[in-house]
Design an enzyme around this catalytic site. Structure first.
Site: not given
Lengths: 480, 484
Positions: B79, B154, B178
């Site tokens: 990420k 997310s 997330s």
């Protein structure tokens, strides 16, 4: 006109002398090239986390103990949020409602009167960086930032509003500085910024117990500035009240050149720092064992040492106070006395010639090149009569400049005192022969003329003649 | 089956036996990326050359007979809020569009030590604020099961990459769901470890007291392998906890007889799609069949998790994101009158609307006069929520719930209604407030879209969670269903 009384409290920031910063391993060295002592953590780069430097906590505890504070068994860090380019994270890690220590005090003495000043709290925080402008901050086309100082550990020491005059405030700061220096946790150099001071000041009619509206004064960069700024601010506030006006609660800055305080920001413009607990650090639990361990490393502090100097060395209180004002000076004095056991004589030399030359040359005691052994050696030469008191001063100056041994200086410059009666007698006779006028004056009762004759003998011997012997021989020769 | 669709543990065996090389595997994944990335947009930055080099280095080491760590040569996506030395790390924000970290996050050091192959950095909601990946400052990521739908957020890029065959494993971060939400929406396994189990050093902070890095994987075994790599104490993170890290594979026995599982009724009531509820009920039957004791329980303060979260997280974020001011790195606005003007313009132009919303929320919650009513109250609620979990987990080994109230929604469906968007996280937020570990594993499909089941455990009880998840996976056979 009503009598007014000022109420003063000080907030003092002290840089701790740890080798590395408070939350990262970067060096705290002063004076390096800009942005030399930085790392991702103190630069506040995205993703970094602080880790508390154990030494910082130890030093903070040590300073707080020296200030008679209670150490909090449970303490935490908080974030103080405000935007400024010298603050890389735009928040400062500080301590808000649970500081490391609180409820201390120190003793000051002003005009012979002792007074206890309360210390509200001591807390730890990180220092900010430094902005470098081209000329003035208001006209500079751009500013540069140096982050070397960012993350240097600080303690903030907040006093109670216990001071009533600028002199008391200065005495408090002097004493605070001495105590902290004694503990060895900081240099407390105001000119290098390792000791900084803000003041809260208000005035009220004498006898009133409630507090007047206060202002906060910043930017006082010396002890003199502190006293001048407070004096000015107290008078300014009294003038306002006298004219029926009100003091406005605000932050003011001391303008050293103009000798005035100027409004910086009003209460309405005051920052809302939005303090909240620092989630990247865990609360600190401080054990009594650790506190006791640190307490056991505390040196003898200035007040105790002063008392001991009076008691053990028979020094006047004034001498003792001056000699113990810094740990280095007191150490120096004691080392000299160990080697030459006449405390008052040593005190006279240290407080007299040594202090004078240190002041004249801007030298700190730590940088003085006369070693205690050398000062003691010189005093012994004086006692033995090898040198006169007058020559001793010359030797001392030479020692101060060069760091050479007194014996070497005496030998090199041929400064050994002449105590040989025959040698002096010869000179005395010559002086009497060549100064008939003065001889006549003396014989006709003008005692002062003898001084002139002594001077002539000393001059002829380049100051080396034993002054006592010269006096004695002159009087004998002149038959009086 | 293509290499890019296989699990890490299978690939690991093939690599070990010399059936394939790490380079082949890496090329296979990049080939897949070339095929589908245009449609999925899982990545912000790809690091093809370095990845191939890393893969070759692993092959060379293997040929030289070196003893290699288990996941050596396995391609992994990370990420874009995890700092990678020398590789752009943007947090999907314009304000960090050009930021290249000079250091590696601790988890990156661990991945390098494990000789895994870093493919690139994945898309996300800006600064991890969002539940759909639509808040990315660059472009939204699409759900591989239906590209009109969101992958969840997310960490949507990481979840989509693993689901679409664009990565074998991935790292994400989970502040309020997330990792688990996109794992559920994309039909993969995602785990949020205990707060303090994985170092946060180098994870760009959103809400420091809630953030935690965790893995995405195609099955529970891969998830355990990844935990083996990333878990552990780190002296650079003061909130990281020293603990005895087990080998998480030892929990994958399939044996859960006598395990006590509670199903909190607050997670099965109003607001949860009936189809989702049905799938969870089916999962409960699977656990009962396996010999677990499952019963209903209660977490009475569940309703307050969302409001507490939306005070605590934005409060911390308002402070964490203060450093993006244009002075030192990242985006800086042009033509500013003075430094304050520069701050304002930089931040106005650099941050997206959701980030600004949360900064304002948090600033307000911390302001003088409001602190006690909002932030402080939220901390107290957090304590109550934590206590709910403590009590429930005294009685039960695990808690079982849906990961999300529904399946992946259509792009654009909720962007204009922040509250609707926030509601998507109602099943995941409380776990972060309590600091406990939780996993989302695929539990079934509704209209061709994956549904996730969430298993929550005791602090540092990742092993027990994996034990149950693995038994369920083996019994239900739902794992490894990947879209074409």
């Amino acid at each position: 006109m009503a009598q007014y009384e000022a109420v003063i409290g000080l907030e003092v920031h002290v840089e701790l002398k740890t080798g590395t910063k408070i939350f990262c391993p970067s060096s705290t060295e002063f004076g390096a090239a800009p942005n030399h002592h930085v790392c991702p953590v103190c630069l506040g780069l995205p993703g970094v986390l602080p880790v508390i430097n154990r030494k910082v906590v130890e030093y903070a505890i040590k300073a707080a103990l020296a200030l008679n504070c209670r150490i909090a068994p449970y303490s935490k860090f908080d974030r103080k949020n405000y935007y400024y380019p010298d603050l890389p994270k735009n928040y400062q890690i500080s301590q808000y409602d649970l500081p490391i220590a609180a409820n201390g005090y120190l003793e000051i003495e002003v005009n012979g009167r002792a007074k206890r000043i309360g210390i509200t709290r001591v807390h730890m925080e990180e220092d900010a960086g430094k902005l470098v402008h081209q000329g003035s901050i208001s006209t500079t086309p751009y500013s540069l930032v140096d982050y070397n100082r960012t993350g240097v550990p600080l303690i903030e020491i907040v006093s109670e509003p216990d001071m009533r005059t600028p002199e008391e405030a200065a005495a408090y700061l002097e004493k605070l500085k001495a105590i902290i220096q004694y503990t060895g946790v900081s240099d407390c150099k105001m000119q290098e910024g390792s000791l900084r001071c803000d003041a809260n000041v208000s005035v009220r009619p004498a006898g009133q117990t409630g507090l007047g509206t206060k202002t906060e004064i910043k930017n006082m960069n010396s002890f003199k500035a502190l006293q001048r700024a407070l004096q000015y601010e107290i008078e300014r506030q009294i003038d306002l009240l006298e004219q029926g006006e009100q003091v406005v609660q605000e932050t003011r800055t001391w303008d050293e050149d103009r000798g005035v305080t100027l409004s910086l920001r009003s209460k309405e413009e005051a920052h809302d720092y939005r303090y909240f607990p620092e989630p990247d650090l865990v609360p600190m639990v401080i054990s009594e064992e650790w506190v006791n361990e640190i307490r056991s490393t505390l040196p003898e502090l200035p007040d105790r040492r002063k008392q001991r100097f009076v008691r053990d060395y028979g020094l006047p209180a004034y001498d003792a106070a001056v000699l113990t004002s810094t740990r280095e000076l007191a150490d120096y004095f004691e080392r000299c006395v160990e080697l030459y056991n006449h405390p008052k004589t040593v005190s006279n030399w240290v407080m007299g010639d040594l202090s004078r030359m240190m002041n004249a040359t801007g030298t700190e005691i730590g940088d003085v090149c006369i070693r205690p052994e050398q000062l003691a050696g010189m005093l012994q030469l004086l006692d033995k009569g090898t040198i006169s008191g007058k020559i001793a001063k010359t030797v001392f100056e030479e020692m101060f400049r060069t760091g050479k041994d007194p014996e070497a200086i005496v030998k090199e410059k041929g400064l050994v005192q002449i105590s040989d009666q025959a040698v002096i007698e010869k000179v005395v006779e010559e002086v009497i022969a060549n100064n008939t006028k003065s001889v006549e004056d003396y014989l006709s009762g003008k005692e002062r003329a003898l001084g002139f004759l002594v001077g002539q003998v000393m001059k002829a011997t380049k100051g080396k003649a034993n002054p006592g012997l010269v006096n004695k021989l002159l009087r004998e020769k002149l038959g009086k | 089956m293509q290499l890019y669709h296989m699990t890490a543990h299978r690939l690991q065996q093939m690599l070990a036996k010399g059936e394939i090389s790490a380079e082949e595997l890496c090329r296979s994944v990049f080939q897949r990326i070339d095929e589908v990335e245009e449609k999925i947009r899982a990545y912000i930055t790809l690091d093809r050359e370095n990845a191939l080099q890393q893969a070759k280095a692993v092959d060379k080491a293997r040929r030289a007979g070196e003893q290699l760590p288990p996941l050596a040569g396995i391609p992994v996506a990370v990420k874009d809020n995890i700092c990678t030395k020398g590789l752009r790390t943007t947090c999907a924000s314009k304000i960090l569009y050009n930021y290249v970290p000079p250091y590696d996050a601790t988890v990156m050091e661990l991945l390098h030590d494990a000789q895994m192959v870093l493919l690139g950095k994945t898309n996300m909601d800006e600064f991890a604020m969002g539940s759909s990946c639509e808040n990315s400052g660059f472009y939204p990521t699409c759900n591989p099961w239906d590209t009109d739908r969101v992958p969840g957020g997310s960490s949507g890029g990481s979840a989509a990459a693993v689901a679409a065959g664009e990565a074998v494993l991935a790292l994400g971060s989970d502040t309020g769901g997330s990792i688990r939400l996109p794992a559920a929406y994309c039909g993969v396994v995602g785990m949020k470890p205990t707060y303090g189990a994985v170092s946060r050093y180098g994870l760009v902070a959103y809400a420091s007291s809630l953030d935690q890095i965790g893995p995405f994987a195609r099955d529970v075994t891969d998830c355990a392998l990844m935990l083996n790599v990333i878990c552990g104490h780190d002296p650079r993170d003061s909130t990281s906890v020293p603990y005895d890290k087990p080998d998480y594979r030892t929990f994958l026995t399939g044996e859960i007889k006598g395990m006590k599982i509670g199903v909190p009724r607050e997670y099965m009531g109003e607001g949860i799609d009936s189809a989702v509820r049905e799938i969870i009920n089916k999962a409960v039957r699977v656990f009962t069949d396996l010999g677990a004791e499952v019963e209903e329980t209660s977490l009475p303060h569940s309703d307050y998790a969302l409001p507490a979260y939306y005070l605590i997280a934005p409060a911390e974020a308002s402070s964490n994101l203060a450093r993006y001011d244009g002075v030192r790195y990242g985006y800086r606005a042009d033509k500013s009158e003075d430094v304050v003007d520069m701050f304002k313009k930089t931040r106005s132009e650099g941050f997206g609307p959701e980030v600004k919303r949360r900064i304002m929320l948090g600033t307000y919650a911390l302001s003088a006069g409001y602190y006690d009513a909002y932030y402080n109250k939220a901390l107290k609620v957090r304590t109550l929520i934590k206590r709910d979990f403590d009590r429930a987990l005294e009685k039960y080994d695990l808690l079982l719930a849906p990961t999300a109230p529904g399946t992946a929604f259509k792009r654009g469906e909720k962007v204009d209604d922040p509250l609707q968007m926030y509601m998507v996280d109602i099943c995941t937020l409380a776990v972060n407030l309590a600091g406990i570990p939780a996993i989302s594993v695929p539990a079934g499909n509704v209209s061709g879209l994956p549904v996730g089941m969430q298993l929550m455990g005791k602090p540092f009880g990742e092993g027990e969670i994996l034990r149950a998840a693995y038994a369920f996976e083996q019994c239900s056979g739902i794992c490894c269903q990947l879209p074409d």
